[in-house]
Enzyme design. Structure first.
Site, PDB file in Angstrom:
ATOM      1  N   LYS A   1     -41.632 -78.115  19.417  1.00 10.35           N
ATOM      2  CA  LYS A   1     -42.744 -77.162  19.541  1.00 10.35           C
ATOM      3  C   LYS A   1     -43.857 -77.663  20.471  1.00 10.35           C
ATOM      4  CE  LYS A   1     -41.924 -74.818  15.177  1.00 10.35           C
ATOM      5  NZ  LYS A   1     -42.476 -74.246  13.954  1.00 10.35           N
TER       6      LYS A   1
ATOM      7  N   ASP B   1     -46.182 -68.674  13.699  1.00 14.56           N
ATOM      8  CA  ASP B   1     -46.024 -69.264  12.359  1.00 14.56           C
ATOM      9  C   ASP B   1     -47.182 -68.880  11.419  1.00 14.56           C
ATOM     10  OD1 ASP B   1     -43.596 -70.539  12.849  1.00 14.56           O
ATOM     11  OD2 ASP B   1     -44.555 -72.374  13.566  1.00 14.56           O
TER      12      ASP B   1
END
Ligand code: ATR
Length: 287
Positions: free
Chosen positions: A70, A106
């Site tokens: 990420k 997220d």
């Protein structure tokens, strides 16, 4: 041709365990598109940007990103969303005319999961006006704290076994305070939201201690969320229901972050229907 055009992927290392292909291919099929979403491992020793360029040349139009990439994905983007910028991490990439656009769904996916749960739990609607307690200080906690900050939660309490790691997260939002792991019960006092982002309670991991004391300290009818989804019904969620709080299981964040990614690629939010949830639960139960 359909196998080589408009492809999508989950990028990770390893990535074979990911449930993202199951979720996205369900939505692609429902939208009448080819189910072209695959797991795509990228070796952490490889040049991430070069790997993305290779994917773009192979007909990929976007990707999700998971552990451990990420941050590397963030560094490889041409442009990033506000949420991705605040986290320094990207979980959704759109490939657009040779440019890579990064987003992070997220945290907003977590919040959307709470909102969906609230439709069934009207009495929990007041959680936004009350303090929130987050357990843990890993990647998921980072995304959730930043999202709670964007949602305007005025008192965000954070605790982690390793206090220093929690202290490093206070800049992610206004009004974040850190307390000792041993003071979880006091920190839970009056909270409208409790979130477990630690691995405690996950299959094969130790249990989360002190659950009943924390639940007794929360305000009435609080939201209790666990991001663990194996098992789906953790001891924390079972105890929360028994204590008349509202339990939100780990599929809430998993499915809603995926739905927000799909919306970025295709411009419409896909439906999280009962068939998808059942297929996902069956897959998780398989182990
Ligand atoms: P993720 O990125 O998925 O959120 P992670 O970075 O592995 O996961 O974080 C795991 C979290 O579980 C951490 O907050 C960790 O606490 P430490 O920072 O002290 O390691 C927490 N955790 C794991 N095992 C724990 C235990 N036995 N007791 C308390 N906390 C634990």
């Amino acid at each position: 041709m359909s196998e080589t055009r408009d492809r999508l992927a989950i990028i990770g290392w390893p990535v074979g365990h990911s449930r993202s292909p199951l979720i996205h291919n369900h939505w692609l099929a429902a939208a009448g598109r080819a189910p072209n979403y695959v797991a795509h491992p990228i070796d952490p020793n490889d040049d991430f940007r070069a790997a993305l360029e290779g994917m773009a040349a192979e007909g990929f139009i976007g990707a999700n990103v998971t552990i451990p990439h990420k941050e590397a994905a963030f560094a490889a983007m041409d442009e990033v969303s506000v949420a991705a910028q605040s986290l320094g991490a990207v979980n959704t990439i759109s490939f657009k005319q040779g440019r890579f656009m990064g987003a992070n769904t997220d945290g907003d996916g977590f919040l959307l999961g709470l909102e969906t749960a609230m439709d069934q739990a009207v009495s929990a609607a007041g959680w936004r006006g009350r303090p929130a307690l987050v357990l843990g200080a890993g990647g998921a906690a980072r995304a959730i704290i930043a999202a709670l900050g964007r949602a305007g939660i005025g008192d965000i309490r954070l605790t982690n076994r390793t206090r220093k790691k929690a202290e490093a997260l206070t800049a992610l939002a206004d009004n974040v305070s850190v307390g000792d792991w041993g003071a979880r019960q006091q920190l839970a006092e009056g909270c409208g939201l409790l979130v477990n982002t630690t691995s405690l309670g996950m299959t094969g991991q130790p249990p989360l201690d002190g659950v009943s004391a924390m639940l007794a300290s929360l305000g009435d009818g609080a939201l209790v969320a666990d991001i663990v989804y194996a098992p789906l019904e953790t001891d924390l969620l079972r105890a929360a229901r028994a204590a008349r709080h509202h339990a939100v299981d780990g599929l809430g964040m998993l499915l809603n972050q995926a739905a927000l990614s799909f919306e970025i690629w295709f411009g419409a939010r896909p439906e999280i229907d009962a068939t998808l949830r059942a297929a996902l639960i069956a897959d998780i139960e398989k182990g």
